[in-house]
Design an enzyme around this catalytic site. Sequence first.
Site, mmCIF file in Angstrom:
data_model
loop_
_atom_site.group_PDB
_atom_site.id
_atom_site.type_symbol
_atom_site.label_atom_id
_atom_site.label_comp_id
_atom_site.label_asym_id
_atom_site.label_seq_id
_atom_site.Cartn_x
_atom_site.Cartn_y
_atom_site.Cartn_z
ATOM 1 C CB SER A 1 -1.163 0.064 1.039
ATOM 2 O OG SER A 1 -0.288 0.156 2.397
ATOM 3 C CG ASP B 1 1.815 -6.516 1.264
ATOM 4 O OD1 ASP B 1 1.842 -7.786 1.180
ATOM 5 O OD2 ASP B 1 1.543 -5.592 1.220
ATOM 6 C CE LYS C 1 -0.465 -8.482 3.721
ATOM 7 N NZ LYS C 1 -1.142 -8.064 2.048
ATOM 8 C CD GLU D 1 -7.387 -4.590 0.518
ATOM 9 O OE1 GLU D 1 -5.843 -5.731 0.683
ATOM 10 O OE2 GLU D 1 -7.683 -3.543 0.402
HETATM 11 O O1 KIV Z 1 -0.529 -3.527 0.939
HETATM 12 C C1 KIV Z 1 -0.780 -3.113 2.496
HETATM 13 O O2 KIV Z 1 -0.942 -2.365 3.630
HETATM 14 C C2 KIV Z 1 -1.724 -4.375 2.949
HETATM 15 C C3 KIV Z 1 -3.231 -4.342 4.271
HETATM 16 C C4 KIV Z 1 -4.046 -3.692 3.413
HETATM 17 C C5 KIV Z 1 -2.963 -5.314 4.700
HETATM 18 O O3 KIV Z 1 -1.778 -5.255 2.002
#
Ligand code: KIV
Length: 264
Positions: free
Chosen positions: A50, A88, A117, A183
């Site tokens: 994000s 991520d 993730k 989500e």
């Molecule tokens: O990228 C992010 O911040 C996320 C969260 C919103 C779970 O994946």
Amino acid sequence: MKLEDQKMNNKIINFIKKKNKSKIISLTAYSKNIASIIDRHCDLILVGDSLGTVLYNFSSTKKVTLDMMIEHSRSVRMGVKKSLMVVDMPHNTYRNPKEALGNAKKIIAKTKCDAIKLEGGKKVVQIIKNLIKNKIPVMGHLGVLPQSATNFKFKGKKLTERKKLLKDAKLLEEVGVFSIVLECVESSLAKEITKMINIPTIGIGASVHCDGQVLVTDDLIGLNPMKVRFVKKFTNITKQINTAIIKFKNEVKNKKFPKKINSY
Ligand code: KIV
């Protein structure tokens, strides 16, 4: 690989044990300073992709690169002492098992994070399987998937969508992810998934029924002006920053700052 057959670090084991005991607190961080403030309050700190939309003003997370994630995560690592740190994997960095493994290894080696993730269900199962076989702890992400979404409507209205999400959650649990982000998932479906699986669900726009909640820190402190239904602004840091800057500006104009004590 089943959870019990994986050799996991204690942080991950303790994280899983929170299911059905206490709500799990999770937030995003993109830098050391924020990470070091939120660390003592969190169970999990996510370096979320994000950051592409929140910090870089990209129209989606699709443009986020591996190097961006690594650099921000290295900064975050310096501020995280106790929480589980998850990074991520950005878009187009896990298109097949080999690519995913190479990039996940790179993220872990360069950032010393605890886990990665990635987004998706059945489509990414073989990729996740291979990561876990190679001792990389994986967190799943279902529901709205920003890396591939064409719209951001919540999931679980249609029966087919509900069935697919339930199946995907079961599949992810079976291949050994240690937790799943849900989500924008309809409340009763989030509840059903949370009851069905033995690993923690972390919700964002997915109701109180999840085992824990995650928010983008910039959203909850009021640093990001964007308005979305699932975000609650718990403070208005923008207002506080403005007040401080006005004070600074006035003191400079009135020659009250810097004082002798601030000078050499
Ligand atoms: O990228 C992010 O911040 C996320 C969260 C919103 C779970 O994946």
